[in-house]
Design a protein around this motif. Sequence first.
Motif, PDB file in Angstrom:
ATOM      1  N   VAL A 120      -7.110  -1.881  20.189  1.00  0.00           N
ATOM      2  CA  VAL A 120      -6.190  -2.672  19.375  1.00  0.00           C
ATOM      3  C   VAL A 120      -6.844  -2.798  18.010  1.00  0.00           C
ATOM      4  O   VAL A 120      -7.988  -3.241  17.896  1.00  0.00           O
ATOM      5  N   PHE A 121      -6.121  -2.363  16.966  1.00  0.00           N
ATOM      6  CA  PHE A 121      -6.685  -2.463  15.623  1.00  0.00           C
ATOM      7  C   PHE A 121      -5.564  -2.496  14.598  1.00  0.00           C
ATOM      8  O   PHE A 121      -4.390  -2.356  14.924  1.00  0.00           O
ATOM      9  N   GLY A 122      -5.955  -2.706  13.346  1.00  0.00           N
ATOM     10  CA  GLY A 122      -4.981  -2.773  12.270  1.00  0.00           C
ATOM     11  C   GLY A 122      -5.469  -2.022  11.051  1.00  0.00           C
ATOM     12  O   GLY A 122      -6.667  -1.737  10.911  1.00  0.00           O
ATOM     13  N   GLU A 123      -4.521  -1.692  10.185  1.00  0.00           N
ATOM     14  CA  GLU A 123      -4.821  -1.051   8.915  1.00  0.00           C
ATOM     15  C   GLU A 123      -4.060  -1.790   7.826  1.00  0.00           C
ATOM     16  O   GLU A 123      -2.940  -2.241   8.050  1.00  0.00           O
ATOM     17  N   THR A 124      -4.664  -1.882   6.654  1.00  0.00           N
ATOM     18  CA  THR A 124      -3.996  -2.492   5.511  1.00  0.00           C
ATOM     19  C   THR A 124      -3.937  -1.473   4.384  1.00  0.00           C
ATOM     20  O   THR A 124      -4.951  -0.863   4.037  1.00  0.00           O
ATOM     21  N   TYR A 125      -2.734  -1.294   3.853  1.00  0.00           N
ATOM     22  CA  TYR A 125      -2.491  -0.345   2.770  1.00  0.00           C
ATOM     23  C   TYR A 125      -2.057  -1.096   1.518  1.00  0.00           C
ATOM     24  O   TYR A 125      -1.436  -2.163   1.601  1.00  0.00           O
ATOM     25  N   LEU A 126      -2.344  -0.515   0.356  1.00  0.00           N
ATOM     26  CA  LEU A 126      -1.908  -1.044  -0.934  1.00  0.00           C
ATOM     27  C   LEU A 126      -0.916  -0.071  -1.536  1.00  0.00           C
ATOM     28  O   LEU A 126      -1.198   1.140  -1.620  1.00  0.00           O
ATOM     29  N   VAL A 127       0.231  -0.571  -1.948  1.00  0.00           N
ATOM     30  CA  VAL A 127       1.214   0.259  -2.647  1.00  0.00           C
ATOM     31  C   VAL A 127       0.826   0.247  -4.121  1.00  0.00           C
ATOM     32  O   VAL A 127       0.617  -0.821  -4.710  1.00  0.00           O
ATOM     33  N   ALA A 128       0.705   1.432  -4.706  1.00  0.00           N
ATOM     34  CA  ALA A 128       0.284   1.576  -6.098  1.00  0.00           C
ATOM     35  C   ALA A 128       1.226   2.543  -6.810  1.00  0.00           C
ATOM     36  O   ALA A 128       1.917   3.333  -6.155  1.00  0.00           O
ATOM     37  N   PRO A 129       1.238   2.507  -8.153  1.00  0.00           N
ATOM     38  CA  PRO A 129       2.073   3.476  -8.872  1.00  0.00           C
ATOM     39  C   PRO A 129       1.586   4.895  -8.605  1.00  0.00           C
ATOM     40  O   PRO A 129       0.386   5.136  -8.494  1.00  0.00           O
ATOM     41  N   GLY A 130       2.521   5.807  -8.510  1.00  0.00           N
ATOM     42  CA  GLY A 130       2.172   7.208  -8.331  1.00  0.00           C
ATOM     43  C   GLY A 130       1.970   7.878  -9.678  1.00  0.00           C
ATOM     44  O   GLY A 130       2.102   7.249 -10.732  1.00  0.00           O
ATOM     45  N   PHE A 131       1.656   9.183  -9.651  1.00  0.00           N
ATOM     46  CA  PHE A 131       1.459   9.920 -10.893  1.00  0.00           C
ATOM     47  C   PHE A 131       2.801  10.323 -11.494  1.00  0.00           C
ATOM     48  O   PHE A 131       2.966  10.340 -12.704  1.00  0.00           O
ATOM     49  N   LEU A 136       5.643   6.300  -5.860  1.00  0.00           N
ATOM     50  CA  LEU A 136       4.585   5.363  -5.473  1.00  0.00           C
ATOM     51  C   LEU A 136       3.592   6.044  -4.548  1.00  0.00           C
ATOM     52  O   LEU A 136       3.897   7.052  -3.913  1.00  0.00           O
ATOM     53  N   SER A 137       2.411   5.458  -4.473  1.00  0.00           N
ATOM     54  CA  SER A 137       1.389   5.908  -3.534  1.00  0.00           C
ATOM     55  C   SER A 137       1.060   4.751  -2.615  1.00  0.00           C
ATOM     56  O   SER A 137       1.273   3.590  -2.959  1.00  0.00           O
ATOM     57  N   MET A 138       0.539   5.054  -1.446  1.00  0.00           N
ATOM     58  CA  MET A 138       0.097   4.017  -0.512  1.00  0.00           C
ATOM     59  C   MET A 138      -1.316   4.397  -0.089  1.00  0.00           C
ATOM     60  O   MET A 138      -1.530   5.445   0.518  1.00  0.00           O
ATOM     61  N   GLN A 139      -2.279   3.524  -0.460  1.00  0.00           N
ATOM     62  CA  GLN A 139      -3.694   3.803  -0.231  1.00  0.00           C
ATOM     63  C   GLN A 139      -4.238   2.887   0.850  1.00  0.00           C
ATOM     64  O   GLN A 139      -3.949   1.690   0.864  1.00  0.00           O
ATOM     65  N   LEU A 140      -5.054   3.444   1.743  1.00  0.00           N
ATOM     66  CA  LEU A 140      -5.696   2.645   2.787  1.00  0.00           C
ATOM     67  C   LEU A 140      -6.753   1.762   2.143  1.00  0.00           C
ATOM     68  O   LEU A 140      -7.630   2.236   1.434  1.00  0.00           O
ATOM     69  N   ALA A 160      -1.317   6.971   4.587  1.00  0.00           N
ATOM     70  CA  ALA A 160      -1.579   7.000   3.144  1.00  0.00           C
ATOM     71  C   ALA A 160      -0.795   8.159   2.541  1.00  0.00           C
ATOM     72  O   ALA A 160      -0.756   9.260   3.102  1.00  0.00           O
ATOM     73  N   VAL A 161      -0.134   7.908   1.424  1.00  0.00           N
ATOM     74  CA  VAL A 161       0.668   8.945   0.768  1.00  0.00           C
ATOM     75  C   VAL A 161       0.436   8.891  -0.740  1.00  0.00           C
ATOM     76  O   VAL A 161       0.090   7.844  -1.288  1.00  0.00           O
ATOM     77  N   ASP A 162       0.622  10.028  -1.392  1.00  0.00           N
ATOM     78  CA  ASP A 162       0.568  10.127  -2.851  1.00  0.00           C
ATOM     79  C   ASP A 162       1.919  10.584  -3.351  1.00  0.00           C
ATOM     80  O   ASP A 162       2.535  11.480  -2.772  1.00  0.00           O
ATOM     81  N   ASP A 163       2.362   9.979  -4.425  1.00  0.00           N
ATOM     82  CA  ASP A 163       3.600  10.380  -5.098  1.00  0.00           C
ATOM     83  C   ASP A 163       4.760  10.573  -4.139  1.00  0.00           C
ATOM     84  O   ASP A 163       5.243  11.674  -3.897  1.00  0.00           O
ATOM     85  N   ASP A 164       5.213   9.480  -3.587  1.00  0.00           N
ATOM     86  CA  ASP A 164       6.311   9.488  -2.633  1.00  0.00           C
ATOM     87  C   ASP A 164       7.398   8.553  -3.177  1.00  0.00           C
ATOM     88  O   ASP A 164       7.097   7.446  -3.617  1.00  0.00           O
ATOM     89  N   PRO A 165       8.667   8.967  -3.153  1.00  0.00           N
ATOM     90  CA  PRO A 165       9.717   8.063  -3.636  1.00  0.00           C
ATOM     91  C   PRO A 165       9.922   6.862  -2.712  1.00  0.00           C
ATOM     92  O   PRO A 165      10.421   5.831  -3.147  1.00  0.00           O
ATOM     93  N   ASP A 166       9.536   6.986  -1.444  1.00  0.00           N
ATOM     94  CA  ASP A 166       9.696   5.891  -0.485  1.00  0.00           C
ATOM     95  C   ASP A 166       8.488   5.868   0.457  1.00  0.00           C
ATOM     96  O   ASP A 166       8.546   6.364   1.581  1.00  0.00           O
TER      97      ASP A 166
END
Length: 195
Positions: A120-131, A136-140, A160-166
């Motif tokens: 059992v564990f969790g992850e926290t991501y930060l939504v940030a502006p993309g290039f 947008l990007s989502m960083q761990l 985690a994603v880079d330059d994603d519209p959603d």
Amino acid sequence: MRRDPRLETITQVLRLPRVRRPFVGRELREPVLRLEGGRNEWSASVPQVAEAIYTALYGRPDTTPQPSPVQQADDAKRRRDIAGEIGALMSGHAALTSAPWYPARPGDLVHVHYEAAVAVFGETYLVAPGFADGFLSMQLLCHTLPADTEFLAGMVGCFAVDDDPDPLAGLWTEAGPQRLTIVRDGRPVHIGGAR
């Protein structure tokens, strides 16, 4: 004047004495309803009163964990139900895009809670502006995967994603909204595990 049985049920619920108990955690921030006078004196938070009324009218709320939209689509696929498969994915997407806090904004924190059979564990991501403009990007930011479960390490940060519209779409449909907590400007806007 004709009486509605639902109104009578609500009136009966409000007349029942409620057990006074200390308000802790989020209940401190909730408005508290107080009914004073006579022997029916009680105090309760708004969610407690709402649950009591709902239970009296419709029975206990369903707290069965719901599968994610992808799991629902996979179940339909095993049944060879193409309409159910597409419907599960479309309704999952519609639930995301119709949420009052949608779309994600830079600065949003997204926490996903996993209840795997092994850990059992969790992850926290930060939504940030993309290039790219409007993306947008989502960083761990961090995770709580125990050190003795290295074989799951490849799973950490998989959303985690880079330059994603959603950037929330994959996490919402694969992990499921019931496993997500989304915080905007220090306030939770989506609490998936809450009853």
